[in-house]
Design a protein around this motif. Structure first.
Motif, short mmCIF file in Angstrom:
data_model
loop_
_atom_site.label_atom_id
_atom_site.label_comp_id
_atom_site.label_asym_id
_atom_site.label_seq_id
_atom_site.Cartn_x
_atom_site.Cartn_y
_atom_site.Cartn_z
N LEU A 168 0.86 -1.18 0.00
CA LEU A 168 0.00 0.00 0.00
C LEU A 168 0.90 1.23 0.00
O LEU A 168 1.74 1.39 0.88
CB LEU A 168 -0.89 0.00 1.24
CG LEU A 168 -1.83 1.21 1.40
CD1 LEU A 168 -2.98 1.11 0.39
CD2 LEU A 168 -2.38 1.28 2.81
N THR A 169 0.75 2.10 -0.99
CA THR A 169 1.58 3.29 -1.08
C THR A 169 0.78 4.52 -0.64
O THR A 169 -0.35 4.72 -1.06
CB THR A 169 2.08 3.51 -2.51
OG1 THR A 169 0.97 3.59 -3.41
CG2 THR A 169 2.98 2.36 -2.93
N ILE A 170 1.40 5.32 0.21
CA ILE A 170 0.76 6.53 0.75
C ILE A 170 1.69 7.71 0.51
O ILE A 170 2.87 7.66 0.84
CB ILE A 170 0.48 6.39 2.26
CG1 ILE A 170 -0.43 5.19 2.54
CG2 ILE A 170 -0.14 7.67 2.81
CD1 ILE A 170 -0.66 4.93 4.02
N TRP A 171 1.15 8.77 -0.05
CA TRP A 171 1.87 10.03 -0.15
C TRP A 171 1.36 10.93 0.96
O TRP A 171 0.17 11.23 1.03
CB TRP A 171 1.63 10.71 -1.50
CG TRP A 171 2.37 10.05 -2.63
CD1 TRP A 171 3.16 8.94 -2.58
CD2 TRP A 171 2.37 10.47 -4.01
NE1 TRP A 171 3.65 8.64 -3.82
CE2 TRP A 171 3.19 9.56 -4.71
CE3 TRP A 171 1.75 11.51 -4.69
CZ2 TRP A 171 3.40 9.68 -6.08
CZ3 TRP A 171 1.97 11.64 -6.05
CH2 TRP A 171 2.79 10.73 -6.74
N SER A 172 2.27 11.38 1.82
CA SER A 172 1.89 12.20 2.97
C SER A 172 2.58 13.56 2.92
O SER A 172 3.78 13.64 2.69
CB SER A 172 2.26 11.48 4.28
OG SER A 172 2.11 12.35 5.38
N THR A 173 1.80 14.61 3.16
CA THR A 173 2.34 15.96 3.24
C THR A 173 2.56 16.39 4.70
O THR A 173 2.79 17.57 4.97
CB THR A 173 1.38 16.95 2.56
OG1 THR A 173 0.05 16.72 3.05
CG2 THR A 173 1.40 16.77 1.05
N LEU A 174 2.47 15.44 5.61
CA LEU A 174 2.67 15.73 7.04
C LEU A 174 4.15 15.61 7.34
O LEU A 174 4.66 14.55 7.69
CB LEU A 174 1.83 14.77 7.89
CG LEU A 174 0.36 14.67 7.49
CD1 LEU A 174 -0.39 13.72 8.41
CD2 LEU A 174 -0.30 16.05 7.49
N THR A 175 4.85 16.72 7.21
CA THR A 175 6.31 16.68 7.23
C THR A 175 6.92 16.74 8.63
O THR A 175 8.08 16.36 8.80
CB THR A 175 6.87 17.85 6.41
OG1 THR A 175 6.35 19.08 6.91
CG2 THR A 175 6.47 17.72 4.95
N GLN A 176 6.16 17.23 9.63
CA GLN A 176 6.73 17.29 10.98
C GLN A 176 7.06 15.87 11.46
O GLN A 176 6.26 14.94 11.30
CB GLN A 176 5.75 17.94 11.96
CG GLN A 176 5.62 19.44 11.79
CD GLN A 176 4.60 19.81 10.74
OE1 GLN A 176 4.04 18.94 10.07
NE2 GLN A 176 4.35 21.09 10.58
N GLU A 177 8.22 15.72 12.06
CA GLU A 177 8.70 14.39 12.42
C GLU A 177 7.75 13.66 13.36
O GLU A 177 7.53 12.45 13.22
CB GLU A 177 10.08 14.51 13.09
CG GLU A 177 10.70 13.17 13.44
CD GLU A 177 12.08 13.30 14.04
OE1 GLU A 177 12.66 12.27 14.45
OE2 GLU A 177 12.59 14.45 14.10
N SER A 178 7.16 14.38 14.32
CA SER A 178 6.33 13.72 15.32
C SER A 178 5.10 13.06 14.70
O SER A 178 4.77 11.91 14.98
CB SER A 178 5.90 14.72 16.40
OG SER A 178 5.21 15.82 15.83
N ARG A 179 4.42 13.79 13.82
CA ARG A 179 3.22 13.19 13.24
C ARG A 179 3.55 12.22 12.11
O ARG A 179 2.79 11.29 11.86
CB ARG A 179 2.22 14.25 12.80
CG ARG A 179 2.69 15.33 11.87
CD ARG A 179 1.52 16.27 11.60
NE ARG A 179 1.90 17.46 10.84
CZ ARG A 179 1.01 18.36 10.42
NH1 ARG A 179 -0.26 18.18 10.67
NH2 ARG A 179 1.40 19.42 9.75
N ALA A 180 4.67 12.44 11.44
CA ALA A 180 5.11 11.45 10.44
C ALA A 180 5.40 10.12 11.12
O ALA A 180 5.07 9.05 10.60
CB ALA A 180 6.35 11.96 9.72
N THR A 181 5.98 10.20 12.32
CA THR A 181 6.28 8.99 13.08
C THR A 181 5.00 8.27 13.50
O THR A 181 4.91 7.04 13.41
CB THR A 181 7.11 9.33 14.33
OG1 THR A 181 8.36 9.89 13.91
CG2 THR A 181 7.36 8.09 15.17
N GLU A 182 3.99 9.02 13.95
CA GLU A 182 2.73 8.40 14.37
C GLU A 182 1.99 7.77 13.19
O GLU A 182 1.34 6.73 13.33
CB GLU A 182 1.83 9.41 15.07
CG GLU A 182 2.25 9.70 16.50
CD GLU A 182 2.29 8.45 17.37
OE1 GLU A 182 1.43 7.57 17.19
OE2 GLU A 182 3.19 8.36 18.21
#
Length: 441
Positions: A41-55
């Motif tokens: 499953l491929t996801i493109w995410s624009t959530l660049t802050q490390e904390s939310r990218a980690t979650e």
């Protein structure tokens, strides 16, 4: 309307994307394929802050554990250019399976025919009434069909410094006049201190301007008796709004305000250069990093009404692409929204991410987990969001809202007032002309 808008999107983006190579590489070309076993499953995410990218990665790993043989790959990219990249991927036939999207993007992507409806997922995670305000019914929809699952929403508020207002004998603003007077009163260029600022060099610049317009009952679009969208700009109120914002920025903002982006303005507030702005409460983590002792000096109020309660807001949704693994994408979305899996995700960056599901506001883990400085905002958020909307979407979803934001139409007009010296009347005429061009009229 959909056929018309698919053609419109194609024409607009064929021009902007001519000569642009899709930078996905060979891996992304497999995103539209399907496999009985061992799917990715491929996801493109624009959530660049490390904390939310980690979650988000943590949720992906949880999904992998619950679904042996499935792998989730997340590609993080900046907001800038992400929309064009999605359109390029759709046109090339190799989009991701899921992507995070901003205001107006679902309408544009749905108009292009590149994403699928998610009404079946909505039904499984609580139904339309489970989502807050217009987060699903307008921001996630086009012509009555749900195309995006609202991931989070963000109330916009007027941030200010309590000590600065106290110095000039003033209180938190309750009207536009209060805000203007307070910002002028605290402005002292000799001390490098200013009352207000807005961003101009990123796609977020139009949001606060839209908030002021909506507060003055300028809605931009409305439907006629036949159900067709018509341009509906109250010229007198729009001119009044731009004259107000010009006065506010000309007399209470740093001289270089038109060169700042959202991140830089947060830093100016944290450094004690600027007192106030209309935006998310994301200045708090910046202040905490620079000087934690100043956190308690920052406070917020909803945007004061002019003719009505109205404000800008933040919104991010999830979409599934028609050429991707649709069933797998929808299964992941349902998994993500089930139970309280999103609580830790929201708390990873609580200053920008407020729950889109109304029930989570009373979830003890969420309510108790938000930082102390945000606790007063949590009960305020639903009311602020009920009186706010995405840019030009107060009267419902329309296919041009995304382009108004992406092309910075609202902020470019204000910038031209400050830099080129055009009048508020000319600024409103410029906006009207550019939107008419988008509409093909």
């Amino acid at each position: 309307m959909k056929k018309y808008f698919r053609l419109l999107v194609s024409l607009i983006l064929m021009i902007s994307l001519t000569g642009m190579l899709f930078a996905g590489g060979e891996g992304e070309k497999e995103a539209g394929s399907s496999a009985a076993k061992g799917q990715t499953l491929t996801i493109w995410s624009t959530l660049t802050q490390e904390s939310r990218a980690t979650e988000l990665e943590n949720i992906a790993r949880m999904y992998e554990q619950a679904n042996p043989g499935v792998k989730v790959e997340i590609t993080v990219m900046p907001w800038s250019g992400a929309f064009d990249k999605m359109i390029a991927a759709i046109m090339a036939g190799n989009p991701p399976d899921i992507a995070t999207v901003g205001q107006g993007w679902p309408q544009s992507l749905a108009g292009s025919g590149g994403i699928v409806t998610v009404e079946d997922v909505v039904a499984k995670v609580g139904g339309p009434d489970a989502f807050l305000g217009t987060s699903l019914s307008v921001l996630g929809s086009l012509e009555g069909e749900n195309y995006a699952l609202p991931l989070y929403v963000t109330p916009h508020v007027i941030m200010y410094r309590k000590s600065w207002l106290k110095e000039v004998g003033m209180e938190a603003p309750k009207t536009w006049d209060d805000l203007l007077a307070a910002c002028k009163a605290v402005t002292d260029p000799a001390k490098n201190r200013y009352g207000f600022a807005l961003p101009f060099t990123d796609i977020h610049g139009g949001k606060p301007i839209w908030g002021f317009l909506l507060s003055n009952n300028v809605t931009i679009f409305k439907k006629d008796a036949k159900g067709e969208w018509q341009l509906d700009i109250d010229r007198k109120a729009a001119v009044e709004t731009y004259e107000y914002l010009y006065d506010l920025l000309k007399n209470a903002a740093p001289s270089g305000v038109v060169s700042y982006d959202t991140k830089e303005i947060r830093e100016l507030l944290a450094k004690g250069v600027v007192m106030s702005r209309l935006d998310t409460p994301e200045v708090y983590p910046v202040v905490r990093d620079m000087d934690e002792s100043l956190v308690d000096d920052f406070a917020y109020v909803p945007l004061p009404p002019k003719k009505r309660l109205g404000s800008s807001q933040g919104w991010v949704g999830l979409v599934a692409f028609e050429k991707g693994k649709v069933s797998l994408a929808k299964d992941f979305m349902e998994f993500m929204f089930s139970g309280d899996k999103l609580v830790d995700f929201y708390l990873s960056y609580p200053y920008a991410m407020f729950p889109s599901l109304e029930a989570l506001y009373s979830n003890p883990a969420y309510a108790n987990g938000v930082p102390d400085e945000l606790k007063p905002l949590v009960p305020m958020a639903p009311d602020i969001l009920a009186n706010s909307a995405g840019i030009a979407m107060w009267n419902g979803d329309n296919p041009w809202a995304g382009e108004i934001e992406n092309k910075s139409i609202l902020s470019n007009a204000l910038s031209d007032m400050l830099v080129k010296g055009i009048s508020a009347e000319e600024a409103v005429d410029q906006i009207t002309s550019e939107i008419k061009n988008l509409m093909g009229r």
